[in-house]
Scaffold this motif. Structure first.
Motif, short mmCIF file in Angstrom:
data_model
loop_
_atom_site.label_atom_id
_atom_site.label_comp_id
_atom_site.label_asym_id
_atom_site.label_seq_id
_atom_site.Cartn_x
_atom_site.Cartn_y
_atom_site.Cartn_z
N LEU A 205 8.04 -7.03 -25.33
CA LEU A 205 9.33 -7.52 -24.88
C LEU A 205 10.49 -6.76 -25.51
N LYS A 206 10.45 -6.53 -26.80
CA LYS A 206 11.56 -5.84 -27.46
C LYS A 206 11.72 -4.42 -26.90
N GLN B 54 19.48 -9.42 -26.61
CA GLN B 54 18.67 -10.64 -26.55
C GLN B 54 19.42 -11.73 -25.79
N ALA B 55 20.73 -11.81 -25.99
CA ALA B 55 21.53 -12.83 -25.31
C ALA B 55 21.51 -12.62 -23.80
N PHE B 56 21.62 -11.37 -23.35
CA PHE B 56 21.61 -11.08 -21.92
C PHE B 56 20.26 -11.45 -21.30
N LEU B 57 19.18 -11.06 -21.99
CA LEU B 57 17.84 -11.39 -21.49
C LEU B 57 17.65 -12.90 -21.45
N ALA B 58 18.09 -13.57 -22.49
CA ALA B 58 17.96 -15.03 -22.54
C ALA B 58 18.68 -15.68 -21.37
N GLU B 59 19.86 -15.18 -21.04
CA GLU B 59 20.62 -15.72 -19.92
C GLU B 59 19.86 -15.52 -18.61
N LYS B 60 19.29 -14.34 -18.42
CA LYS B 60 18.54 -14.05 -17.20
C LYS B 60 17.29 -14.93 -17.08
N LEU B 61 16.70 -15.27 -18.22
CA LEU B 61 15.47 -16.08 -18.23
C LEU B 61 15.77 -17.58 -18.32
N GLU B 62 17.03 -17.91 -18.55
CA GLU B 62 17.45 -19.31 -18.73
C GLU B 62 16.76 -19.96 -19.92
N VAL B 63 16.74 -19.22 -21.03
CA VAL B 63 16.25 -19.73 -22.31
C VAL B 63 17.28 -19.37 -23.38
N SER B 64 17.08 -19.83 -24.59
CA SER B 64 18.02 -19.50 -25.66
C SER B 64 17.74 -18.10 -26.22
N ARG B 65 18.75 -17.52 -26.85
CA ARG B 65 18.56 -16.23 -27.51
C ARG B 65 17.52 -16.37 -28.62
N GLN B 66 17.50 -17.53 -29.28
CA GLN B 66 16.52 -17.77 -30.34
C GLN B 66 15.10 -17.74 -29.78
N SER B 67 14.91 -18.22 -28.56
CA SER B 67 13.59 -18.17 -27.94
C SER B 67 13.16 -16.74 -27.70
N VAL B 68 14.07 -15.91 -27.20
CA VAL B 68 13.77 -14.49 -26.98
C VAL B 68 13.38 -13.84 -28.31
N ASN B 69 14.15 -14.11 -29.35
CA ASN B 69 13.86 -13.55 -30.66
C ASN B 69 12.49 -14.00 -31.16
N ASP C 85 4.69 -18.07 -28.65
CA ASP C 85 4.08 -17.55 -27.41
C ASP C 85 4.70 -18.31 -26.25
N PRO C 86 5.21 -17.59 -25.26
CA PRO C 86 5.86 -18.27 -24.14
C PRO C 86 4.86 -19.05 -23.29
N SER C 87 5.38 -20.03 -22.59
CA SER C 87 4.55 -20.74 -21.62
C SER C 87 4.12 -19.75 -20.55
N LEU C 88 3.09 -20.09 -19.82
CA LEU C 88 2.62 -19.20 -18.75
C LEU C 88 3.69 -18.96 -17.70
N PRO C 89 4.41 -20.00 -17.24
CA PRO C 89 5.48 -19.74 -16.27
C PRO C 89 6.56 -18.79 -16.81
N LEU C 90 6.92 -18.96 -18.09
CA LEU C 90 7.93 -18.07 -18.68
C LEU C 90 7.38 -16.66 -18.81
N ALA C 91 6.14 -16.52 -19.20
CA ALA C 91 5.53 -15.18 -19.32
C ALA C 91 5.54 -14.47 -17.97
#
Length: 64
Positions: free
Chosen positions: A5-6, A16-31, A39-45
């Motif tokens: 991912l990185k 990370q903030a831009f990716l988080a916005e596109k995925l509709e998750v927090s920046r902390q989740s991306v980090n 480990d992300p959920s299957l739908p998020l993966a």
């Protein structure tokens, strides 16, 4: 689980903030995903793989 991912995010020049916005998750989740702390959920993966135009196996690899 290992992931690219990185590297993929850097190739696109995304923060990370831009990716988080596109995925509709927090920046902390991306980090947390990037550092292997979460480990992300299957739908998020699948959303992550689709966003980068990759197969899920090209982004995430199972292993120690």
């Amino acid at each position: 689980m290992h992931n690219r991912l990185k590297d993929l995010r850097a190739e696109h020049g995304w923060s990370q903030a831009f990716l988080a916005e596109k995925l509709e998750v927090s920046r902390q989740s991306v980090n947390a995903i990037e550092t292997g702390k979460y480990d992300p959920s299957l739908p998020l993966a699948f959303r992550i793989a689709k966003l980068f135009g990759k197969r899920i196996e090209e982004v995430f690899q199972y292993g120690e």
